[in-house]
Motif scaffolding. Sequence first.
Motif, mmCIF file in Angstrom:
data_model
loop_
_atom_site.group_PDB
_atom_site.id
_atom_site.type_symbol
_atom_site.label_atom_id
_atom_site.label_comp_id
_atom_site.label_asym_id
_atom_site.label_seq_id
_atom_site.Cartn_x
_atom_site.Cartn_y
_atom_site.Cartn_z
ATOM 1 N N LYS A 250 -5.284 20.644 20.018
ATOM 2 C CA LYS A 250 -6.727 21.364 19.692
ATOM 3 C C LYS A 250 -7.543 19.964 18.699
ATOM 4 N N GLU A 251 -7.646 20.782 17.850
ATOM 5 C CA GLU A 251 -8.600 20.552 17.070
ATOM 6 C C GLU A 251 -8.306 19.169 15.504
ATOM 7 N N GLY A 252 -6.456 18.928 16.513
ATOM 8 C CA GLY A 252 -5.933 17.596 15.622
ATOM 9 C C GLY A 252 -6.400 16.498 16.551
ATOM 10 N N ILE A 253 -7.054 16.800 17.495
ATOM 11 C CA ILE A 253 -7.728 15.665 18.422
ATOM 12 C C ILE A 253 -9.129 15.708 17.727
ATOM 13 N N LYS A 254 -9.921 16.499 18.110
ATOM 14 C CA LYS A 254 -11.019 16.808 17.289
ATOM 15 C C LYS A 254 -11.092 16.299 15.655
ATOM 16 N N ALA A 255 -10.343 15.964 15.094
ATOM 17 C CA ALA A 255 -9.916 15.588 14.164
ATOM 18 C C ALA A 255 -10.006 14.659 13.518
ATOM 19 N N MET A 256 -9.287 13.632 14.253
ATOM 20 C CA MET A 256 -8.974 11.835 15.187
ATOM 21 C C MET A 256 -10.916 11.466 14.505
ATOM 22 N N TYR B 40 -2.544 4.444 13.251
ATOM 23 C CA TYR B 40 -2.014 6.053 13.444
ATOM 24 C C TYR B 40 -3.083 6.532 15.115
ATOM 25 N N ASN B 41 -4.279 6.044 14.914
ATOM 26 C CA ASN B 41 -4.675 6.530 15.962
ATOM 27 C C ASN B 41 -3.684 6.423 17.495
ATOM 28 N N TYR B 42 -3.264 4.632 17.745
ATOM 29 C CA TYR B 42 -3.268 4.297 18.595
ATOM 30 C C TYR B 42 -1.419 3.812 18.390
ATOM 31 N N MET B 43 -1.153 4.486 17.395
ATOM 32 C CA MET B 43 0.660 4.252 17.775
ATOM 33 C C MET B 43 0.885 5.652 17.988
ATOM 34 N N TRP B 44 0.467 6.526 17.511
ATOM 35 C CA TRP B 44 1.243 7.990 17.551
ATOM 36 C C TRP B 44 -0.063 8.946 17.929
ATOM 37 N N TYR B 45 -1.329 8.949 17.842
ATOM 38 C CA TYR B 45 -1.929 9.728 18.703
ATOM 39 C C TYR B 45 -2.262 9.688 20.389
ATOM 40 N N ARG B 46 -2.248 7.807 19.987
ATOM 41 C CA ARG B 46 -2.552 7.762 21.765
ATOM 42 C C ARG B 46 -1.198 7.117 22.314
ATOM 43 N N GLY B 47 -0.046 6.282 21.731
ATOM 44 C CA GLY B 47 0.894 5.875 22.112
ATOM 45 C C GLY B 47 1.027 4.689 22.557
ATOM 46 N N GLU B 48 0.349 4.020 21.959
ATOM 47 C CA GLU B 48 0.322 2.767 22.404
ATOM 48 C C GLU B 48 0.541 1.710 21.938
ATOM 49 N N PRO B 49 1.493 1.661 20.727
ATOM 50 C CA PRO B 49 2.199 0.995 19.760
ATOM 51 C C PRO B 49 1.748 -0.673 20.797
ATOM 52 N N ASP B 50 0.901 -1.424 21.309
ATOM 53 C CA ASP B 50 0.771 -2.581 21.682
ATOM 54 C C ASP B 50 -0.346 -3.081 21.388
ATOM 55 N N LYS B 51 -1.730 -1.680 20.771
ATOM 56 C CA LYS B 51 -3.077 -1.899 20.139
ATOM 57 C C LYS B 51 -2.533 -1.909 18.619
ATOM 58 N N ALA B 52 -1.587 -0.119 18.456
ATOM 59 C CA ALA B 52 -2.003 -1.107 17.240
ATOM 60 C C ALA B 52 -1.771 -2.319 16.092
ATOM 61 N N GLU B 53 -0.302 -2.538 17.321
ATOM 62 C CA GLU B 53 0.190 -4.153 16.523
ATOM 63 C C GLU B 53 -0.983 -5.049 16.226
ATOM 64 N N LYS B 54 -2.129 -4.797 16.985
ATOM 65 C CA LYS B 54 -3.182 -5.120 16.887
ATOM 66 C C LYS B 54 -4.394 -5.351 16.640
ATOM 67 N N VAL B 55 -3.872 -4.312 15.178
ATOM 68 C CA VAL B 55 -5.218 -3.292 14.211
ATOM 69 C C VAL B 55 -4.202 -3.829 13.130
ATOM 70 N N ILE C 270 3.369 9.270 28.484
ATOM 71 C CA ILE C 270 2.976 10.002 27.756
ATOM 72 C C ILE C 270 2.590 9.199 26.928
ATOM 73 N N LYS C 271 3.849 9.451 25.067
ATOM 74 C CA LYS C 271 4.024 7.930 23.976
ATOM 75 C C LYS C 271 5.060 6.916 24.429
ATOM 76 N N ASP C 272 4.864 6.020 24.321
ATOM 77 C CA ASP C 272 5.775 4.932 24.103
ATOM 78 C C ASP C 272 6.730 4.637 23.040
ATOM 79 N N PHE C 273 7.498 5.607 23.363
ATOM 80 C CA PHE C 273 8.141 4.794 21.799
ATOM 81 C C PHE C 273 9.598 4.352 21.752
ATOM 82 N N GLY C 274 9.783 3.098 21.461
ATOM 83 C CA GLY C 274 10.546 2.192 21.818
ATOM 84 C C GLY C 274 11.697 3.111 21.440
ATOM 85 N N TRP C 275 12.122 3.644 20.392
ATOM 86 C CA TRP C 275 13.588 3.868 20.222
ATOM 87 C C TRP C 275 13.964 4.911 20.784
#
Length: 799
Positions: free
Chosen positions: A364-370, A391-406, A665-670
């Motif tokens: 819970k503290e981690g979400i506030k910190a991010m 890291y926010n998109y790739m790991w916290y939100r599990g959205e690799p497509d947005k991480a790629e845009k960044v 929840i988290k689209d981790f391809g591997w």
Amino acid sequence: KEMGDGTFSKFKSAIDAVHCAVKIQEEAINNELPIRISVHLGDVMDDGVDVIGTGVNIASRINSLAKTGSIVISEDVWRQVRNQADLDATSMGQKEIKGFHQAVEVFELTFSPDGSVTKKVKVTETVTITDEDGKKVQAETAKKEFIKKVAVFPFDYDGDDNSLDYLKYGFPFGCCVSLLQDPLVELEFPNKMELQGESFINELRKAGYERGEGVPLPLKKKIAKELHCDFFIFGSIKLIDNDKQITSRVYSTKNGKLVNESIINGEDIFQLIDEFSIQIRKDLGIPHSHIDEIENLSFSEIITDSENAYKNFINGSLTMEYNNDYAKSFNFFQEAIQIDPTFSLGNFSLSWCCFLSNNEDYSKEGIKAMNGALNHIYKLPPRLSFLIKKYNYMWYRGEPDKAEKVIQMWIRQFPDSITPLRHLADIFQSQQKFIEAIKIYKDILEKNSEEFNFYLNLTDCYLILEDYDTAQKYAELYLDKCPTEGASYKVLGTIYSKKGDYEAAKDYYEQALILESGNSNYMVFIGKAELALGNFSEAKNQLEEALTFCKTNQDYATVYNAFYTFYNVRGEINQSIKFSDKSVHQEEKYMNPIDTVLSRIMGLMNYVLIGESDTALTKLKDEKLKLVHPWNLLAGFGEIVIGGIVGDKVILQSGIKSVEEFLKIKDFGWLRRLPKFGLGLYYFIEKKYDDAIYNFEEGMKDDAQGKDAGIPWLLKCYYHKKDFEGGIKIAHDYLKHTPMATRILLELVKFYIAINERDKAKEKLTKLLNIWENADEEYIYFQEAKKLWKELNTVKEPA
């Protein structure tokens, strides 16, 4: 006036003096008589006969600093001429002048080989980029030819005040963060998270200097070279009265020569970081005009204005990296952001600590910190802000497509930087997009052919795609560029092992060990090659020797894991369990808490192999309870494996459902292959063999580990379909490169019995039982092999 073999001239303005100096040098060069010229601004006394004074002396002293054919000017002159559009210079650093009470900064005037003045060099250009929300933003991007790459080592400090210990790491880390404001500077620092220095850490660990302290100069040069840096920097910190005296040394990686040594005293650590970040740029030869023009906010503005907050942040980073103590790190990071809630980098580090901590309260503290990191991200240099967004998109939100845009934005702002391209390739590989990753690695080498390490990345991708010839081509290119590195031979050994030529593989591993004697990892590779060749005693001896050369927890975990494999192949499952536990025990010392639990879960299959499925399920339940949501869903992998072996559809379905829920929840391809593997097992139990084969094949695509687990089940499907010839072909193809695959040998025996090739069945079964000469009696596959042996050797009475 004449001065020996030179002359002295005075002018009414510094600009006139510099222009005259350029014209004189032009004529001298045209007449093939290049000379040394120096210009200084200062008071002189002219009595009509002679000109004397301090100004004359300094001009004369700095003349000796000029190279033939060059012009040097003092800092006083540079201040007068730096706004001239047609004049530019590069700092040579602070120089001690004989007979003068303080150091003088000296500059080399920039002009063309023909002697003409060079107009100010434009080292950056303005680009327009579109952010992840579709907004257009203007930014400065560096031109490739002016980029300097630097390896920065931790500094030395041996003072009595232990409260300053953090500065060994904190001062150079701060300089790195400050330098990130300049697009001309690329950095390597042994910090895994914020500065992405995992390769640096690995090089130090391999050399036995994990924390980067006390590294000998030749080794610093070697590491900087392997990191493909132009320069390397280290220094020392002393406490003199209330002041901190910081000494830094900048060296050329190419020849190992000292470029400049700087000593600065001061009480305020942040001001010292600011001063050094400017001085380092000068030492790197970055044009002074660029330094004057580029945005360079003070460290206290971009990070924090509280030294106490910064100290807690550094201590948190060190505790997480080297002590693997997430609870203690959490306290340090939290203290930092309580002191300064706007500390964006501190918030980010706290969020990452919480993300990996496997602690519900911390999550819970981690979400506030991010959110805190993102709310104050405007303070940070662009490269750090891109990293945090990724890291926010790739790991916290599990959205690799947005991480790629960044990362695409990062590339547009820093088109000649290797770092964002590496991040993009990492995303592609994690999403199993190996063709796309290969294209990125080739683009990197197109931009900078000196980035040899990316030959190894290409090799890894082609190995995954089982294109061994292309993998070998890039490995040989790496060997050609880096013939003195053990890694050059190790990677070729790996390729030959994949091809099934273990004699050649062993030869390359031994060459790697010759170059890096005492490397326990290379000993492990030799041991695995011996195992594949059936040289069991030699393999075991090699692994036992490797244990005596372990330097780090990672080394011990690697060797114990190799013993786990050795005993698993030999059918000694109880021993395999013992070494699996030893390996995990070492992993607990450096691996994050989530991965440690998952590692334990992966080892539970062994209990099922000796008929202790209840023990495996009980332990799986206990491990699952240790994981917080959503990581607890990944315990479904254990349910898939255990349920498949014992043939329990309920356990299997539970595991498949859990992993599928996690992927939502988290689209981790591997991880996408896991439900496919589970479905394959489910359809096998249901006797729907075509559906099982389809799912096993989908789950094994571009995944070597997936094939090791999936091929035995695939063969079972072929057996039950009575496609014996098809199964035999698959088994033989697999055994060509993995001759000690005991489960494959067992299935092959069944195929030969089915087609009444009893001699071949006996041959393969004899080989298998020789491998299992000391196998545990309770090992389920050993029991199966013994039944087959009895069947093959039972003489049936004629009717």
